[in-house]
Design an enzyme around this catalytic site. Structure first.
Site, short mmCIF file in Angstrom:
data_model
loop_
_atom_site.label_atom_id
_atom_site.label_comp_id
_atom_site.label_asym_id
_atom_site.label_seq_id
_atom_site.Cartn_x
_atom_site.Cartn_y
_atom_site.Cartn_z
N ASP A 1 9.92 2.45 0.95
CA ASP A 1 9.16 2.30 -0.14
C ASP A 1 8.61 2.95 -1.12
O ASP A 1 8.40 3.72 -2.53
CB ASP A 1 8.32 2.12 1.04
CG ASP A 1 7.51 0.86 1.17
OD1 ASP A 1 8.15 0.16 0.69
OD2 ASP A 1 7.19 1.00 3.14
N ARG B 1 10.48 13.72 7.23
CA ARG B 1 8.70 13.73 7.96
C ARG B 1 8.42 12.39 8.96
O ARG B 1 9.27 10.64 8.63
CB ARG B 1 7.64 14.51 7.16
CG ARG B 1 8.28 15.32 6.22
CD ARG B 1 7.03 15.15 4.84
NE ARG B 1 7.52 16.07 4.28
CZ ARG B 1 6.54 16.02 2.71
NH1 ARG B 1 6.29 15.17 2.22
NH2 ARG B 1 7.11 17.61 2.03
N SER C 1 21.38 6.03 3.96
CA SER C 1 22.14 7.81 3.71
C SER C 1 23.41 7.31 2.47
O SER C 1 23.56 8.42 3.25
CB SER C 1 22.31 8.48 5.08
OG SER C 1 23.26 7.26 5.80
N ALA D 1 0.69 -1.43 0.37
CA ALA D 1 -0.20 -0.08 -0.13
C ALA D 1 1.23 1.31 -0.04
O ALA D 1 0.92 2.13 -0.66
CB ALA D 1 -0.52 0.22 1.26
P1 ATP Z 1 12.99 0.41 4.56
O1 ATP Z 1 12.41 -0.59 5.02
O2 ATP Z 1 13.56 1.25 5.76
O3 ATP Z 1 12.00 1.77 4.02
P2 ATP Z 1 14.85 0.02 2.78
O4 ATP Z 1 16.25 -0.78 3.58
O5 ATP Z 1 14.47 -1.28 1.97
O6 ATP Z 1 14.18 0.53 3.66
P3 ATP Z 1 16.83 2.78 2.65
O7 ATP Z 1 18.20 2.39 1.94
O8 ATP Z 1 16.77 2.97 3.86
O9 ATP Z 1 15.59 1.27 1.51
O10 ATP Z 1 16.32 3.66 1.79
C1 ATP Z 1 15.97 3.80 0.06
C2 ATP Z 1 16.60 5.42 -0.20
O11 ATP Z 1 15.98 6.69 0.39
C3 ATP Z 1 17.87 5.42 -0.25
O12 ATP Z 1 18.56 4.33 -0.63
C4 ATP Z 1 17.58 6.87 -0.26
O13 ATP Z 1 17.85 7.59 -1.39
C5 ATP Z 1 16.80 7.34 0.92
N1 ATP Z 1 17.25 8.08 2.04
C6 ATP Z 1 17.32 6.71 3.16
N2 ATP Z 1 17.22 6.84 3.93
C7 ATP Z 1 18.87 8.55 3.42
C8 ATP Z 1 18.39 9.88 4.58
N3 ATP Z 1 19.47 9.87 5.88
N4 ATP Z 1 19.44 10.63 4.19
C9 ATP Z 1 18.65 10.87 2.91
N5 ATP Z 1 18.50 10.20 1.80
C10 ATP Z 1 18.19 8.83 2.05
O1 RIB Z 2 8.73 -0.37 4.71
C1 RIB Z 2 7.81 0.24 5.49
C2 RIB Z 2 6.26 -0.75 6.09
O2 RIB Z 2 6.80 -1.73 6.53
C3 RIB Z 2 5.66 -0.17 6.97
O3 RIB Z 2 4.51 0.90 6.58
C4 RIB Z 2 5.11 -1.23 7.89
O4 RIB Z 2 3.40 -2.13 7.35
C5 RIB Z 2 5.85 -2.79 7.62
O5 RIB Z 2 4.70 -3.47 6.33
#
Ligand code: ATP
Ligand code: RIB
Length: 296
Positions: free
Chosen positions: A240, A273, A211, A40
């Protein structure tokens, strides 16, 4: 059209200065009830970033189900969602600390009931003009069948193997794009890394590095893209936002590199945010953000 087959959760988000130790009760400082779920979330992120989006999934027959669907509808996402009687909507219990880091426990609830009915819906609709987005929060067998169907129809498949589990390996050869983070890559390849992922059939790997930005590995091109420097307060759903915005950009015909830049900007805004879907930026905000950084 961007179709998203996946999960929808109610996110119970508790903010505290630090994470509690085992056995400790900690007093936090804020609480939010949000719509979440990787499926979603990605549908909303794609829609807000400018894509036309359909979300396909299940809720329980409960208050949370109505709450989360309202949010999708209010954000303009079209729905193909069944209410599963006698079960509850998926739940995520999320703890965020003062550094913006999170710890998440999810309970699948109704997400675990997504089955052949949703596959038939997709089969009847997918065409070569469409994108199918998948994540790891519904049954891996359904994901594999959906990805196979999409490839037969020449639709583009974007697969986020999160949260990771071994059964997701079967989806990899059917995905045009796979978007894991480093932990997920190591888990999927038993510690071997991205080259192994290519051997397993991955076509385009977009490694999300928080980051540190993004590492892209394709058959003909490789590049790294640093993250934008922002003040992160809650990284929940950054991945996401990235995936949704990436899909929206691809659906407009942007190149892979342009789409990664657009998605990085969207994700950077979102981490400034609180919350997941509530933090995703609208198209105008992403364009404005990119205008400002290009001018510098
Ligand atoms: P999650 O499952 O927690 O949503 P993820 O591990 O799939 O995260 P991340 O690598 O944490 O994904 O974040 C995806 C993208 O968001 C990163 O490749 C980067 O471009 C951006 N991003 C994440 N954290 C930061 C940050 N602290 N500052 C700037 N950009 C960020
Ligand atoms: O990627 C973030 C999401 O992972 C949260 O919204 C939570 O519902 C989990 O599925």
């Amino acid at each position: 059209m961007i179709y998203v087959l996946g999960s929808i959760n109610a996110d119970l988000v508790l903010y505290s200065d630090r994470f509690p130790e085992s056995g400790e009760t900690l007093v936090g400082n804020d609480f939010l009830l949000n719509q979440g779920g990787k499926g979603a979330n990605q549908a909303i992120a794609a829609k807000k970033a400018g894509g036309e989006t359909v979300f396909i999934g299940r809720t329980g027959d409960d208050y949370f189900g109505e709450f989360v669907l309202r949010n999708l509808t209010e954000n303009g996402v079209k729905l193909h969602v069944k209410k599963e009687k006698g079960t509850f909507t998926g739940i995520a219990m999320i703890n965020v600390n003062s550094k913006g880091e999170n710890k998440i426990v999810i309970i699948h609830g109704a997400n675990g009931f997504v089955n052949g009915e949703e596959l038939s819906f997709l089969k009847e609709r997918l065409t070569e003009k469409d994108i199918l987005m998948l994540q790891g929060e519904i049954d891996a067998k359904i994901l594999k069948s959906a990805a196979k169907t999409a490839r037969e129809k020449n639709a583009v498949v974007i697969f986020d193997p999160a949260p990771v589990n071994g059964a997701l390996k079967g989806v990899i050869p059917y995905a045009n794009f796979i978007t894991p983070n480093e932990v997920e890559i190591m888990s999927l390849t038993d510690g071997a890394g991205t080259e192994k992922l290519l051997e397993m059939g991955a076509e385009n790997i977009i490694e999300k590095r928080g980051s540190k930005g993004v590492n892209y590995i394709g058959k003909n091109e490789r590049f790294e893209m640093p993250a934008f420097e922002v003040n992160a307060i809650d990284t929940t759903g950054a991945g996401d936002t990235f995936n949704g915005a990436f899909a929206a950009a691809l659906s407009e015909g942007k190149t892979i590199k342009e789409s990664v830049l657009f998605a990085s900007a969207a994700a950077a805004i979102s981490v400034t945010r609180k919350g997941a879907a509530a933090s995703f930026p609208k198209r105008e905000e992403i364009d404005e953000f990119l205008r400002k950084v290009t001018v510098k």
